[in-house]
Scaffold this active site. Sequence first.
Site, mmCIF file in Angstrom:
data_model
loop_
_atom_site.group_PDB
_atom_site.id
_atom_site.type_symbol
_atom_site.label_atom_id
_atom_site.label_comp_id
_atom_site.label_asym_id
_atom_site.label_seq_id
_atom_site.Cartn_x
_atom_site.Cartn_y
_atom_site.Cartn_z
ATOM 1 N N ASN A 178 0.873 -1.176 0.000
ATOM 2 C CA ASN A 178 0.000 0.000 0.000
ATOM 3 C C ASN A 178 0.908 1.222 0.000
ATOM 4 O OD1 ASN A 178 -1.841 2.031 0.481
ATOM 5 N ND2 ASN A 178 -2.237 1.467 2.616
ATOM 6 N N TRP A 179 1.029 1.831 -1.174
ATOM 7 C CA TRP A 179 1.954 2.968 -1.299
ATOM 8 C C TRP A 179 1.406 4.250 -0.685
ATOM 9 C CZ3 TRP A 179 3.844 2.257 -7.082
ATOM 10 C CH2 TRP A 179 4.842 1.275 -7.113
ATOM 11 N N LYS A 180 0.126 4.279 -0.371
ATOM 12 C CA LYS A 180 -0.515 5.488 0.197
ATOM 13 C C LYS A 180 -0.287 6.684 -0.746
ATOM 14 C CE LYS A 180 0.232 3.458 4.674
ATOM 15 N NZ LYS A 180 0.273 3.644 6.103
ATOM 16 N N GLY B 137 2.682 1.968 10.627
ATOM 17 C CA GLY B 137 3.631 3.064 10.440
ATOM 18 C C GLY B 137 4.364 3.475 11.704
ATOM 19 N N GLY C 183 2.860 -1.191 4.210
ATOM 20 C CA GLY C 183 2.996 0.223 3.850
ATOM 21 C C GLY C 183 4.451 0.573 3.580
ATOM 22 N N GLY C 184 5.139 1.054 4.594
ATOM 23 C CA GLY C 184 6.505 1.565 4.451
ATOM 24 C C GLY C 184 7.452 0.629 3.717
ATOM 25 N N GLU D 217 -6.601 4.732 7.914
ATOM 26 C CA GLU D 217 -6.435 6.168 7.617
ATOM 27 C C GLU D 217 -7.702 6.742 6.989
ATOM 28 O OE1 GLU D 217 -2.775 5.740 5.415
ATOM 29 O OE2 GLU D 217 -1.781 5.129 7.267
ATOM 30 N N HIS E 92 -9.311 1.268 4.964
ATOM 31 C CA HIS E 92 -8.013 1.420 5.649
ATOM 32 C C HIS E 92 -8.203 2.350 6.850
ATOM 33 C CE1 HIS E 92 -3.877 2.605 6.432
ATOM 34 N NE2 HIS E 92 -3.531 1.473 5.836
ATOM 35 N N GLU F 293 -5.313 -5.111 10.550
ATOM 36 C CA GLU F 293 -4.233 -4.158 10.792
ATOM 37 C C GLU F 293 -4.458 -3.449 12.122
ATOM 38 O OE1 GLU F 293 -2.344 -2.795 6.884
ATOM 39 O OE2 GLU F 293 -4.155 -1.625 7.094
ATOM 40 N N SER G 111 3.639 -2.480 10.255
ATOM 41 C CA SER G 111 5.109 -2.527 10.376
ATOM 42 C C SER G 111 5.693 -3.892 10.013
ATOM 43 C CB SER G 111 5.535 -2.094 11.790
ATOM 44 O OG SER G 111 5.106 -0.767 12.042
HETATM 45 C C1 PEP Z 1 -0.618 0.075 6.131
HETATM 46 O O1 PEP Z 1 -0.700 1.268 5.975
HETATM 47 O O2 PEP Z 1 -1.511 -0.648 5.695
HETATM 48 C C2 PEP Z 1 0.545 -0.468 6.839
HETATM 49 C C3 PEP Z 1 0.484 -1.689 7.304
HETATM 50 O O3 PEP Z 1 1.626 0.368 6.974
HETATM 51 P P1 PEP Z 1 3.068 -0.011 7.598
HETATM 52 O O4 PEP Z 1 3.501 -1.295 6.956
HETATM 53 O O5 PEP Z 1 3.960 1.133 7.203
HETATM 54 O O6 PEP Z 1 2.887 -0.142 9.075
#
Ligand code: PEP
Length: 254
Positions: A9-11, A176, A237-238, A100, A98, A170, A216
């Site tokens: 997920n590049w956001k 994040g 994500g990251g 966010e 999500h 999640e 994470s």
């Molecule tokens: C996400 O935004 O779905 C996520 C899991 O981010 P991260 O891996 O950066 O915690």
Amino acid sequence: MRKTIIAGNWKMNKTHTEAAKTLKELAALVIDKENLGGVEVIIGAPFTALESAVRATEGTPIAIAAENMSEHASGAFTGEISATMLKELGVEYVILGHSERRAIYGETDATVNAKVKAALKAGLKPILCIGEQLEDRESGRTNEVNGTQLKGGLEGVTTEDMANVIVAYEPVWAIGTGVTATPEMAEETHAFVRSALVELYGNAVAEEVTIQYGGSMKPGNAPELLAQKNIDGGLIGGAALEADSFYGIIAAGK
Ligand code: PEP
């Protein structure tokens, strides 16, 4: 046999040129379907990068997801993007609900549910995100919150449609933040989510649903997380922003 699905997920990161570059790098690592050993790979990209992303991954086993969409089919919804628009571009998946979107844009279970149904109707496969906040966990409400989001998001979704739905658990406190749920903690909630799916759809259907972990996840912690019985992949994500680290997680899922 459930599918192992690793999704990025590049956001709100990467222009369309940056997206194409990273996807070329990723495609070179992924090589082909055989090399993935049954693992499915998805990248969620911003709307403006989707066309380039679809083009850059043509002929590769990498599928493309949008990160959101409208619950409406068409009409006077300035700035919104419909499921049909995404489908026509060659997008296969859409990340919905999500944390966010829920926290910053006020999406409720009802909105998420309407989007899930609109996606399925247009032939897109939703990745339904659920997860508790830290205060929910600390007050012993983890299962209640996840159960409510799961049931709310899937209201009216048929047994047949469940073949095209991915659930992503999640824990919001792990997104994040660099803090990961321990594999045991994550497995406990995944097992609960699976039992909630059994209640809704019966054992045979629930056993086939891919439940991803997100929060994470990195190449270093992915092997232990993915080794858990009810953890069938990741939403990342990251660590999905660079081809090397994302491929490290894919490799852990093989
Ligand atoms: C996400 O935004 O779905 C996520 C899991 O981010 P991260 O891996 O950066 O915690």
